[in-house]
Design an enzyme around this catalytic site. Structure first.
Site, PDB file in Angstrom:
ATOM      1  N   GLU A 244       0.841  -1.205   0.000  1.00  0.00           N
ATOM      2  CA  GLU A 244       0.000   0.000   0.000  1.00  0.00           C
ATOM      3  C   GLU A 244       0.877   1.256   0.000  1.00  0.00           C
ATOM      4  O   GLU A 244       0.588   2.233  -0.690  1.00  0.00           O
ATOM      5  CB  GLU A 244      -0.914   0.027   1.237  1.00  0.00           C
ATOM      6  CG  GLU A 244      -1.922  -1.113   1.301  1.00  0.00           C
ATOM      7  CD  GLU A 244      -3.054  -0.999   0.276  1.00  0.00           C
ATOM      8  OE1 GLU A 244      -3.038  -0.070  -0.549  1.00  0.00           O
ATOM      9  OE2 GLU A 244      -3.945  -1.871   0.305  1.00  0.00           O
ATOM     10  N   ARG A 248       0.802   3.726  -3.296  1.00  0.00           N
ATOM     11  CA  ARG A 248       0.128   5.007  -3.053  1.00  0.00           C
ATOM     12  C   ARG A 248       1.118   6.146  -2.782  1.00  0.00           C
ATOM     13  O   ARG A 248       1.022   7.218  -3.379  1.00  0.00           O
ATOM     14  CB  ARG A 248      -0.835   4.892  -1.863  1.00  0.00           C
ATOM     15  CG  ARG A 248      -1.916   3.850  -2.081  1.00  0.00           C
ATOM     16  CD  ARG A 248      -2.938   3.904  -0.970  1.00  0.00           C
ATOM     17  NE  ARG A 248      -3.782   2.712  -0.936  1.00  0.00           N
ATOM     18  CZ  ARG A 248      -5.045   2.708  -0.564  1.00  0.00           C
ATOM     19  NH1 ARG A 248      -5.628   3.823  -0.178  1.00  0.00           N
ATOM     20  NH2 ARG A 248      -5.743   1.591  -0.543  1.00  0.00           N
ATOM     21  N   ASP A 376      -5.249  -9.818  -8.102  1.00  0.00           N
ATOM     22  CA  ASP A 376      -5.437  -8.899  -9.238  1.00  0.00           C
ATOM     23  C   ASP A 376      -4.172  -8.310  -9.879  1.00  0.00           C
ATOM     24  O   ASP A 376      -3.828  -8.604 -11.040  1.00  0.00           O
ATOM     25  CB  ASP A 376      -6.399  -7.761  -8.847  1.00  0.00           C
ATOM     26  CG  ASP A 376      -6.030  -7.074  -7.514  1.00  0.00           C
ATOM     27  OD1 ASP A 376      -5.010  -7.450  -6.913  1.00  0.00           O
ATOM     28  OD2 ASP A 376      -6.763  -6.150  -7.103  1.00  0.00           O
ATOM     29  N   GLU A 512     -11.679   0.834 -10.522  1.00  0.00           N
ATOM     30  CA  GLU A 512     -11.333  -0.116 -11.589  1.00  0.00           C
ATOM     31  C   GLU A 512     -12.176   0.022 -12.850  1.00  0.00           C
ATOM     32  O   GLU A 512     -11.647  -0.032 -13.969  1.00  0.00           O
ATOM     33  CB  GLU A 512     -11.406  -1.559 -11.065  1.00  0.00           C
ATOM     34  CG  GLU A 512     -10.322  -1.923 -10.054  1.00  0.00           C
ATOM     35  CD  GLU A 512     -10.566  -1.359  -8.664  1.00  0.00           C
ATOM     36  OE1 GLU A 512     -11.718  -0.967  -8.363  1.00  0.00           O
ATOM     37  OE2 GLU A 512      -9.610  -1.299  -7.855  1.00  0.00           O
TER      38      GLU A 512
HETATM   39  C1  DMJ Z   1      -6.167   0.788  -4.981  1.00  0.00           C
HETATM   40  O1  DMJ Z   1      -5.395   1.027  -3.880  1.00  0.00           O
HETATM   41  C2  DMJ Z   1      -5.378   0.147  -6.076  1.00  0.00           C
HETATM   42  O2  DMJ Z   1      -6.033   0.302  -7.272  1.00  0.00           O
HETATM   43  C3  DMJ Z   1      -5.120  -1.290  -5.809  1.00  0.00           C
HETATM   44  O3  DMJ Z   1      -4.447  -1.900  -6.850  1.00  0.00           O
HETATM   45  C4  DMJ Z   1      -6.417  -2.001  -5.572  1.00  0.00           C
HETATM   46  N1  DMJ Z   1      -7.184  -1.386  -4.555  1.00  0.00           N
HETATM   47  C5  DMJ Z   1      -7.376   0.034  -4.588  1.00  0.00           C
HETATM   48  C6  DMJ Z   1      -8.536   0.497  -5.410  1.00  0.00           C
HETATM   49  O4  DMJ Z   1      -9.633  -0.291  -5.419  1.00  0.00           O
END
Ligand code: DMJ
Length: 611
Positions: A244, A248, A376, A512
């Site tokens: 994270e 981010r 994912d 997404e």
């Molecule tokens: C975000 O922090 C990023 O896109 C991550 O890859 C997946 N989760 C959240 C958004 O849904």
């Protein structure tokens, strides 16, 4: 006969030598008296009369004269006084005027100094913001092209249409609330009008930097930039999650650096990268999930022994970028080792379980296989790493292509009755479940991007079909907002394709679907993707906006009367969702061209390198 009062006589009598002055005085008296006695009565009377008249006139004239003199004196005094007064007054007035003039000039000078200072500050800011260095790793064909490109991005604040303006207004609304109630903190709590910490390093602020830059929100960007410079502290006794924090914060700093050229961001990025590097101190070199920023002690998650597969494989773009910027291979080497290790692990036709152990470096084979949570972005970063390295490392591409085949083989189905294409999960690595997270909706975008880079028409066809399903996850809900998770109806004769369980009916304003609409529109130029995006944007406006307090996640997308605000505005709503809306609605040339930049998993654009 001598005339006693003749002039001569008097002259003789009066004109005495000084030395005999007293005697002559007495003699003169006597001679006057003698002369007087010799006069006739008549003569004496005349003389006395004359003297009397003289005396009288003297008595009259003297006071009159005195009065006149007094008047004159008074007048001249008055004139003097007045002259003095006027002189003084005029002096005062003059000096006052001079003072005023001086002050005016000073004020003028100050104003012009201020103006100059402001101008130079503005131009410094502008320079800082537009100080684009041509970096060799960028693939711009002719010199200057990059600078023009970035200037265009920054001036994209010159919005192209009303939809983009609406998105900027939404961002400003969210930002205003963050600024008012949560400035410098991780996340806004829009219902309580306060904040909450996750890592304690200004998450929303840093995550939003490049969105502001791209939207041309110069003042907001500059204010946030100053916070990063003056207040962002990484030396804190705080555990953070590697993934994270990387996507981010590290990603946010890196892309803010690439867009603005402001070195403050790259130095912060390095500071953070250096601290996160301790996660790789594991026996297998698969990183631990968490690290303490101050003590640099890394460890597995508190809730279990394993790291998450998507987490350890969704840090590569950022660490590689750090190595390129600082020409220091250690960051890239650490993440390459992870990629190589995973490349060599046994998989199910390219598909991976969602957990991996940092001690042994092995997958937990009984773990679920999914394209949603915890799986994912492993697939997303296979393709994007291939692109980021200038398509030089084919093992990334090959693993990706193999995985897409595996998805089709093991996870792809169509729902009843409308045959919506979707990707389910393999529970325990083997049992199919028709469950799809909203998170899977990143995949149409990734597939379309792969098609754009030559991976075949089939990838675009898949992308379009899955895009339609993701849109339906919004369109079929009363609020026109997607739930977090849907189950697809498989039973022949079923009436509804989508099943939403009460526990899954929330919406976190995730990006997404909008992200994929952006890619699909960029690549096909089919306007329907913009229209779908506009519908979703309006639904966010209608059901997730709080007056004067930003936006909130909601609990129930199936209720138009009681959607239930949750007390959190996710940082990715500003970093990703609103950014992708803005980019989706852009007319004309793409603001961030997909052949020059690759978006990380948190929508932070990073440059594509030649090798
Ligand atoms: C975000 O922090 C990023 O896109 C991550 O890859 C997946 N989760 C959240 C958004 O849904």
């Amino acid at each position: 006969m001598s005339v006693p009062w003749s002039r001569e006589t008097l002259a003789i009598n009066i004109g005495q030598d000084n030395t005999t002055y007293d005697n002559s005085k007495a003699r003169r008296k006597q001679s006057i008296w003698r002369v007087w006695k010799r006069l006739s009565r008549m003569q004496r009377s005349v003389i006395l009369l004359i003297l009397l008249l003289g005396l009288l006139s003297m008595l009259y004239i003297i006071p009159v004269m005195q009065l006149e003199w007094a008047k004159k004196r008074e007048m001249s005094e008055l004139i003097k006084k007045k002259t003095f007064f006027f002189r003084t007054q005029s002096k005062i007035l003059r000096s006052k005027l001079l003072d005023e003039l001086e002050q005016q000039q000073k004020a003028k000078q100050q104003l012009s100094d201020l103006q100059k200072a402001q101008d130079s500050l503005a131009s410094k800011k502008e320079e800082r913001q537009l100080n684009i260095q041509i970096r060799p790793e960028h693939k711009f064909d002719n010199p200057g092209e990059e600078k023009v490109f970035f200037q265009k991005i920054f001036k994209a604040g010159g919005i192209q249409n009303k939809k983009q303006l609406a998105v900027i207004n939404a961002f400003s609304h969210a930002w205003k609330a963050y600024k008012q109630f949560a400035w410098g903190h991780d996340e806004l709590r829009p219902v309580g009008r306060t904040y909450q910490e996750w890592f304690g390093i200004g998450l929303t602020l840093v995550d939003s930097l490049d969105t502001m830059y791209i939207m041309g929100l110069k003042e907001e960007f500059s204010e946030a930039r100053d916070w990063v410079e003056k207040h962002m502290t990484l030396d804190i006794n705080q555990d953070v999650n590697l993934f994270e924090t990387t996507i981010r914060i590290l990603g946010g700093l890196l892309s803010a650096y690439h867009l603005s050229g402001d070195v403050i961001f790259k130095h912060k990025a390095k500071d953070l990268g250096d601290r996160l590097m301790y996660c790789f101190d594991s026996p297998s070199k698969i990183p631990y999930s968490d690290v303490n920023l101050k003590t640099k002690k890394a460890h597995p998650p508190r809730w279990g022994p394993d790291s998450t597969t998507s987490e350890v494989t969704t840090i590569q773009l950022e660490f590689r970028d750090l190595s390129r910027i600082f020409r220091d291979p250690k960051y890239e080497a650490a993440v390459n080792e992870v990629s190589n290790h995973i490349h060599n692990q046994p998989k199910k036709d390219g598909l991976v379980p969602i957990f991996i152990n940092a001690q042994t470096g092995e997958f937990r084979t009984t773990a679920t296989i999914t394209l949603g949570a915890r799986g994912d972005s492993y697939y997303e970063y296979l393709l994007k790493q291939w692109l980021q390295t200038g398509k030089k490392n084919d093992s990334f591409r090959d693993d990706y292509v193999e995985a897409v085949k595996g998805m089709q083989l093991h996870l792809m189905r169509e729902s009843e009755p409308h045959k919506l294409l979707y990707f389910g999960e393999l529970l325990g690595g083997r049992n199919f479940s028709p469950k799809m997270d909203h998170l899977v909706c990143y995949l149409p975008g990734t597939l379309a991007l792969g098609y754009m880079h030559g991976l075949g028409d089939e990838h675009l066809e898949l992308a379009k079909k899955l895009m339609k399903t993701c849109f339906n996850m919004y369109n079929r809900m009363p609020t026109k907002l997607s739930p977090e998770i849907v189950y697809f109806n498989m039973a022949p004769g079923a009436k509804e394709d989508l099943i939403v369980k009460p526990a899954d009916a929330h919406n976190l304003q995730r990006p997404e679907t909008v992200e994929s609409l952006f890619y699909l529109y960029q690549i096909t130029k089919d306007k329907k993707y913009q229209e779908w995006g506009w519908m979703i944007f309006q639904a966010f406006e209608k059901y997730t906006k709080l007056p004067n307090a930003g936006y909130a996640s909601i609990s129930n997308v199936k209720s138009i009367t009681n959607q239930g605000f949750r007390d959190k505005m996710e940082s990715f709503f500003l970093a990703e969702t609103l950014k992708y809306f803005y980019l989706l609605f852009a007319d004309g040339d793409p603001i961030i061209p997909l052949d020059k930049y690759v978006f990380n998993s948190e929508a932070h654009p990073l440059p594509i390198y030649d090798s």
